[in-house]
Design a protein around this motif. Structure first.
Motif, PDB file in Angstrom:
ATOM      1  N   ASP A   1      -7.564  21.805  -5.340  1.00 49.29           N
ATOM      2  CA  ASP A   1      -8.936  21.379  -6.206  1.00 49.29           C
ATOM      3  C   ASP A   1      -9.688  19.849  -6.029  1.00 49.29           C
ATOM      4  O   ASP A   1     -10.272  19.373  -7.274  1.00 49.29           O
ATOM      5  N   MET A   2      -9.538  19.615  -4.687  1.00 52.00           N
ATOM      6  CA  MET A   2     -10.087  19.030  -4.508  1.00 52.00           C
ATOM      7  C   MET A   2     -10.456  17.551  -4.569  1.00 52.00           C
ATOM      8  O   MET A   2     -10.284  16.567  -4.836  1.00 52.00           O
ATOM      9  N   ARG A   3      -8.197  17.461  -4.954  1.00 53.45           N
ATOM     10  CA  ARG A   3      -7.591  16.252  -4.859  1.00 53.45           C
ATOM     11  C   ARG A   3      -6.843  15.906  -4.615  1.00 53.45           C
ATOM     12  O   ARG A   3      -5.617  17.135  -4.829  1.00 53.45           O
ATOM     13  N   GLY A   4      -5.809  14.822  -4.726  1.00 59.07           N
ATOM     14  CA  GLY A   4      -4.663  14.491  -3.978  1.00 59.07           C
ATOM     15  C   GLY A   4      -3.856  14.112  -5.405  1.00 59.07           C
ATOM     16  O   GLY A   4      -4.468  13.405  -5.939  1.00 59.07           O
ATOM     17  N   SER A   5      -2.390  14.563  -4.726  1.00 60.48           N
ATOM     18  CA  SER A   5      -1.529  13.976  -6.085  1.00 60.48           C
ATOM     19  C   SER A   5      -0.087  13.123  -5.119  1.00 60.48           C
ATOM     20  O   SER A   5      -0.035  14.094  -4.336  1.00 60.48           O
ATOM     21  N   ILE A   6       0.462  11.958  -5.340  1.00 59.59           N
ATOM     22  CA  ILE A   6       1.308  11.762  -4.860  1.00 59.59           C
ATOM     23  C   ILE A   6       2.680  11.403  -6.203  1.00 59.59           C
ATOM     24  O   ILE A   6       2.419  10.787  -7.208  1.00 59.59           O
TER      25      ILE A   6
ATOM     26  N   VAL B   1      -3.836  10.067  -9.421  1.00 52.53           N
ATOM     27  CA  VAL B   1      -4.932  10.630  -8.903  1.00 52.53           C
ATOM     28  C   VAL B   1      -6.062  10.741  -7.626  1.00 52.53           C
ATOM     29  O   VAL B   1      -6.710   8.951  -7.519  1.00 52.53           O
ATOM     30  N   VAL B   2      -5.823  11.279  -6.258  1.00 54.28           N
ATOM     31  CA  VAL B   2      -6.869  10.392  -5.156  1.00 54.28           C
ATOM     32  C   VAL B   2      -7.785  11.677  -5.332  1.00 54.28           C
ATOM     33  O   VAL B   2      -7.686  12.565  -4.809  1.00 54.28           O
ATOM     34  N   PRO B   3      -8.691  10.895  -4.870  1.00 55.45           N
ATOM     35  CA  PRO B   3     -10.368  12.325  -5.065  1.00 55.45           C
ATOM     36  C   PRO B   3     -10.379  12.652  -2.786  1.00 55.45           C
ATOM     37  O   PRO B   3      -9.413  11.734  -2.197  1.00 55.45           O
ATOM     38  N   GLY B   4      -9.989  13.956  -2.634  1.00 53.50           N
ATOM     39  CA  GLY B   4     -10.237  14.469  -1.538  1.00 53.50           C
ATOM     40  C   GLY B   4      -8.218  14.438  -1.345  1.00 53.50           C
ATOM     41  O   GLY B   4      -7.747  14.784  -2.230  1.00 53.50           O
ATOM     42  N   MET B   5      -8.288  15.164   0.035  1.00 51.53           N
ATOM     43  CA  MET B   5      -6.795  15.234   0.642  1.00 51.53           C
ATOM     44  C   MET B   5      -5.766  13.692   0.921  1.00 51.53           C
ATOM     45  O   MET B   5      -6.676  13.304   2.108  1.00 51.53           O
ATOM     46  N   ILE B   6      -4.665  13.944   0.958  1.00 54.78           N
ATOM     47  CA  ILE B   6      -4.605  13.014   1.470  1.00 54.78           C
ATOM     48  C   ILE B   6      -3.116  13.015   2.298  1.00 54.78           C
ATOM     49  O   ILE B   6      -3.139  14.132   2.219  1.00 54.78           O
ATOM     50  N   THR B   7      -3.852  12.293   3.707  1.00 56.89           N
ATOM     51  CA  THR B   7      -3.201  13.544   5.200  1.00 56.89           C
ATOM     52  C   THR B   7      -2.167  12.455   5.426  1.00 56.89           C
ATOM     53  O   THR B   7      -1.757  12.631   6.046  1.00 56.89           O
ATOM     54  N   GLY B   8      -2.105  11.560   5.146  1.00 55.22           N
ATOM     55  CA  GLY B   8      -0.830  10.528   5.381  1.00 55.22           C
ATOM     56  C   GLY B   8       0.051   9.624   4.370  1.00 55.22           C
ATOM     57  O   GLY B   8      -1.240   9.275   3.949  1.00 55.22           O
ATOM     58  N   LEU B   9       1.139   9.343   4.274  1.00 58.69           N
ATOM     59  CA  LEU B   9       1.696   8.027   3.631  1.00 58.69           C
ATOM     60  C   LEU B   9       2.639   7.516   4.223  1.00 58.69           C
ATOM     61  O   LEU B   9       3.252   8.104   5.333  1.00 58.69           O
ATOM     62  N   HIS B  10       2.257   6.371   4.457  1.00 60.02           N
ATOM     63  CA  HIS B  10       2.724   5.690   5.499  1.00 60.02           C
ATOM     64  C   HIS B  10       3.475   3.797   4.873  1.00 60.02           C
ATOM     65  O   HIS B  10       2.733   3.316   4.670  1.00 60.02           O
ATOM     66  N   TRP B  11       5.131   4.026   4.809  1.00 59.14           N
ATOM     67  CA  TRP B  11       5.415   2.942   3.802  1.00 59.14           C
ATOM     68  C   TRP B  11       5.847   1.798   4.880  1.00 59.14           C
ATOM     69  O   TRP B  11       6.394   2.280   6.381  1.00 59.14           O
ATOM     70  N   ALA B  12       5.618   0.757   4.521  1.00 52.59           N
ATOM     71  CA  ALA B  12       5.939  -0.196   5.274  1.00 52.59           C
ATOM     72  C   ALA B  12       7.576  -0.615   5.841  1.00 52.59           C
ATOM     73  O   ALA B  12       8.216   0.489   5.391  1.00 52.59           O
TER      74      ALA B  12
ATOM     75  N   LYS C   1       9.391  -3.140   5.564  1.00 53.25           N
ATOM     76  CA  LYS C   1      10.162  -3.984   4.491  1.00 53.25           C
ATOM     77  C   LYS C   1       9.328  -3.885   3.113  1.00 53.25           C
ATOM     78  O   LYS C   1       8.202  -4.050   3.498  1.00 53.25           O
ATOM     79  N   GLY C   2      10.054  -4.167   1.856  1.00 52.25           N
ATOM     80  CA  GLY C   2       8.827  -4.526   0.855  1.00 52.25           C
ATOM     81  C   GLY C   2       8.688  -2.983   0.350  1.00 52.25           C
ATOM     82  O   GLY C   2       8.832  -2.342   0.235  1.00 52.25           O
ATOM     83  N   SER C   3       7.466  -3.395  -0.926  1.00 48.64           N
ATOM     84  CA  SER C   3       7.544  -1.902  -1.528  1.00 48.64           C
ATOM     85  C   SER C   3       5.886  -1.590  -1.031  1.00 48.64           C
ATOM     86  O   SER C   3       5.541  -0.579  -1.622  1.00 48.64           O
ATOM     87  N   HIS C   4       5.181  -1.692   0.064  1.00 49.44           N
ATOM     88  CA  HIS C   4       3.968  -1.055  -0.002  1.00 49.44           C
ATOM     89  C   HIS C   4       3.594   0.055   0.834  1.00 49.44           C
ATOM     90  O   HIS C   4       4.957   0.929   1.932  1.00 49.44           O
ATOM     91  N   MET C   5       2.913   0.922   0.398  1.00 52.45           N
ATOM     92  CA  MET C   5       2.724   2.027   1.693  1.00 52.45           C
ATOM     93  C   MET C   5       1.037   2.398   0.911  1.00 52.45           C
ATOM     94  O   MET C   5       0.179   1.700  -0.057  1.00 52.45           O
ATOM     95  N   LEU C   6       1.073   2.935   2.174  1.00 52.09           N
ATOM     96  CA  LEU C   6      -0.683   3.272   3.426  1.00 52.09           C
ATOM     97  C   LEU C   6      -0.786   4.499   2.686  1.00 52.09           C
ATOM     98  O   LEU C   6      -0.594   5.443   2.766  1.00 52.09           O
ATOM     99  N   ILE C   7      -2.017   4.859   1.857  1.00 53.44           N
ATOM    100  CA  ILE C   7      -2.428   5.997   1.418  1.00 53.44           C
ATOM    101  C   ILE C   7      -3.159   6.603   2.510  1.00 53.44           C
ATOM    102  O   ILE C   7      -4.683   5.688   2.840  1.00 53.44           O
ATOM    103  N   VAL C   8      -3.772   7.585   3.754  1.00 50.63           N
ATOM    104  CA  VAL C   8      -4.258   8.201   4.195  1.00 50.63           C
ATOM    105  C   VAL C   8      -5.176   8.635   3.385  1.00 50.63           C
ATOM    106  O   VAL C   8      -4.415   9.723   3.065  1.00 50.63           O
ATOM    107  N   ALA C   9      -6.162   9.061   2.755  1.00 53.61           N
ATOM    108  CA  ALA C   9      -7.260  10.368   2.628  1.00 53.61           C
ATOM    109  C   ALA C   9      -8.818  10.454   2.870  1.00 53.61           C
ATOM    110  O   ALA C   9      -9.682   9.701   3.197  1.00 53.61           O
ATOM    111  N   SER C  10      -8.988  12.133   2.977  1.00 56.28           N
ATOM    112  CA  SER C  10     -10.406  12.205   3.757  1.00 56.28           C
ATOM    113  C   SER C  10     -10.564  12.545   2.792  1.00 56.28           C
ATOM    114  O   SER C  10     -10.662  13.589   1.525  1.00 56.28           O
ATOM    115  N   ASP C  11     -12.393  12.546   2.662  1.00 58.44           N
ATOM    116  CA  ASP C  11     -13.235  13.187   1.292  1.00 58.44           C
ATOM    117  C   ASP C  11     -13.847  14.408   2.222  1.00 58.44           C
ATOM    118  O   ASP C  11     -13.930  14.754   1.175  1.00 58.44           O
TER     119      ASP C  11
END
Length: 643
Positions: free
Chosen positions: A336-341, A356-367, A369-379
């Motif tokens: 329904d046009m929303r992305g969930s993790i 919730v993230v608007p659009g489709m999440i096309t990538g999840l990229h953890w660093a 080391k550490g606790s950061h994660m990059l979320i890639v979402a397309s609208d």
């Protein structure tokens, strides 16, 4: 100057490369010096220097043997005086005597080159080999079957043979393919009066990239860098590659995945630091598989925990990724046009649900080391949002994203505070502190090129980023302004930088290895020299004819490389190249059970061949590999430890 072992080793290393013995040269390099070109005298060494130096020595030896020892100082003068005039004066002091065969440096027996040619009977060809000599390699078998060899490497099949000339896309100049010597022999060397070697039959090609993706160099460049040992055909180990690849089929566990009729396995990821757990997903499902110690040996099915099942509601799995510690598995779904993790632990329990993230999440990229994660979402309207999630500081809202004008196809971390993303004709550099900022845009030479793959690392404390386009099959290093067209004859399906230890010596090097796979039935391993801005094809690994490389991956230790096709798995030794050391082939009676989304490859004549998705992943210990095969998961086990 004093002659040291480094001078001798370098001359031998250069000779092995110029003669086409790539495997032997790389083994010497690994045992002696990882970067011979960094030696201070390397730029001054001409091509065929070892042959020229030995020829000069043989000439002096013959002159010495053709003079008597009436002048008692003769021998010492010849050995001590390095200046030509002094040496000539010393030689003129002796009296001429007949030069008999017994005084020849290599003895009186004539050298019969015919004895080195392959024999029709392989058993006879082994006669006379010492116990410490290696058996004949697959390259020898290919030679017996009539295959042409170039610089010691067997030429590719006629269906893959490159044309003798092609035009560069950047101009009208034509790159001529030289007539290569056979079986790695550089042919007779003509020695002029000054003892300099000239090779009459082979001319250096003009600079450029040939149809195999190998980068040619001018004569001046050849004088300052080791020659590329592969000009055409596939890479063939010449000394210690096993004569026959190990068959992984008997020790392979095949797991049937109960998924929807039109779905199949598209993604597989091993849990970090754990060789018994991996996650796999298709569009409509995601699950965790656990291998117990007995199961991994007996081949029985592993335990399975279902994490997500769309059950026909239109939801789909769009991305999944383990954090670097292996404590959490992030699974992105779309509906329904929303992305969930959703975050899961290793037991398959949901432990967190992100905003919730608007659009489709096309990538999840953890660093790393550490606790950061990059979320890639397309609208869905040509824009991409990059959001930085800090898992150690959970927020009730998704952080404010960085908006990229365009589509982002792939993303890679480089160090702890930079990421690079690739898109249509560009690569974006983003810096990270408490949030993410787009700070720089690299524009490729061809603005219409779709850069669909990207890999990054740090070398000599500087970021190195490599991007690849599927079609045209090009490789681009935007951080160092290096660009190669026509790296493959068909679409590139994957690229990966070879994992390497984080030692100070390796990090100070200015070169690194890259692997690329393609629909043209090959995997290529490239050496990228950042200092000279040259890309050289070290290994041209061939799958079977008509068998495209749909997925490819290095083992975590960088020792092996695997490639998956429609119904086959190939594993090579990444250092030696050559023929595969292990293979798996699907039984003819049991093909892959798959339907649904498929990839299209452009054939040689422009026709389209429909090819399925494949996924491939190594465990942390590099002892197991899993392959997504339709509605099945393959788990080969290396029982003898050979790969």
């Amino acid at each position: 100057m004093d002659l040291t072992s480094h001078h001798v080793n370098y001359l031998i290393w250069r000779y092995l490369q110029e003669s086409g013995h790539a495997e032997a040269a790389r083994m010497l390099q690994r045992a002696w010096n990882p970067n011979p070109q960094s030696l201070p005298f390397a730029p001054y060494i001409k091509t065929h220097a070892l042959v020229s130096l030995v020829q000069k020595g043989l000439q002096y030896h013959e002159i010495e043997q053709s003079l008597d020892q009436a002048g008692p100082e003769l021998g010492r003068h010849v050995a001590i005086h390095s200046e030509p005039q002094a040496s000539n004066r010393s030689l003129q002091d002796g009296n001429p005597v007949p030069l008999t065969p017994s005084k020849y440096f290599f003895g009186p027996a004539p050298f019969d080159e015919e004895s080195l040619k392959p024999r029709s009977d392989p058993d006879k060809a082994l006669d006379g080999l010492g116990t410490d000599q290696a058996p004949l390699s697959p390259g020898s078998k290919a030679d017996r079957e009539g295959a042409n060899a170039v610089n010691g490497d067997v030429a590719a099949e006629s269906t893959l043979a490159a044309p003798s000339a092609k035009k560069s896309r950047k101009g009208s100049s034509t790159v001529e393919r030289p007539e290569a010597p056979v079986n790695g022999d550089e042919g007779a060397m003509e020695i002029d009066s000054n003892g300099i070697a000239h090779e009459a039959a082979v001319k250096s090609p003009s600079p450029g990239v040939d149809a195999d993706g190998d980068v040619g160099m001018s004569e001046s460049q050849q004088d300052h860098a080791a020659l590329c040992t592969l000009t055409t055909g596939k890479s063939v180990g010449v000394q210690i590659t096993p004569a026959k690849a190990a068959d992984l089929s008997p020790d392979t566990t095949v797991v049937d995945v109960d998924v929807a009729r039109d779905d199949h396995v598209t993604r597989i990821v091993w849990r970090p630091h754990d060789s018994s757990v991996f996650a796999a997903a298709g569009d409509s499902f995601c699950g965790i598989w656990k291998l117990s110690a007995p199961n991994s040996q007996t081949g029985s099915a592993p335990a399975y925990e279902l994490l997500f099942d769309s059950r026909g509601d239109g939801s789909l799995v769009s991305a999944l990724s383990w954090d670097h510690s292996g404590q959490k598995l992030a699974v992105a779904t779309y509906n329904d046009m929303r992305g969930s993790i959703t975050m899961y632990n290793v037991d398959g329990d949901a432990v967190d649900l992100l905003p919730v993230v608007p659009g489709m999440i096309t990538g999840l990229h953890w660093a790393s080391k550490g606790s950061h994660m990059l979320i890639v979402a397309s609208d869905g309207r040509g824009k991409t949002e990059l959001a930085l999630w800090d898992d150690s500081n959970r927020s009730e809202e998704m952080p404010l994203p960085e908006v990229i004008e365009g589509v982002v196809y792939d993303l890679t971390w480089v160090g702890d505070n930079q990421v690079y993303a690739c898109g249509d004709g560009v690569v974006f550099q983003c810096d990270i502190d408490s949030s993410i900022h787009n700070v720089k845009k690299f524009t490729s030479p061809n603005a219409d090129t779709v850069w669909s793959h990207i890999q990054g690392t740090k070398q000599a404390a500087s970021p190195v980023v490599v991007a690849a386009s599927s079609s045209p099959a090009s490789i681009w290093v935007p951080t160092h302004d290096i660009y190669v067209e026509d790296a493959h004859r068909a679409d590139i399906t994957a690229i990966e930088l070879r994992p390497q230890p984080q030692s100070s010596e390796v990090q100070a090097s200015t070169s690194l290895l890259l692997a690329s796979s393609s629909f043209d039935d090959t995997v290529k391993i490239w050496n990228i020299d950042l200092k000279s801005k040259q890309i050289t094809c070290l290994h041209h690994l061939s799958l079977d004819p008509g068998v495209p490389a749909l997925a490819m991956s290095f083992s975590p230790d960088g020792y092996a490389i695997g490639a998956a096709s429609t119904d086959k798995l190939f594993i090579w030794n990444a250092e030696r190249g050559g023929e595969p050391v292990a293979t798996w082939t699907a039984p003819t009676s049991a093909g892959p059970k798959e339907e649904g989304p498929e990839k299209t490859a452009n054939g040689e004549n422009g026709s389209a061949d429909v090819l399925p998705y494949r996924s491939l992943a190594w465990d942390t210990d590099a002892k197991k590999v899993v392959m997504g095969f339709g509605k099945q998961i393959l788990i080969p086990v290396f029982t003898d430890g050979r790969y």
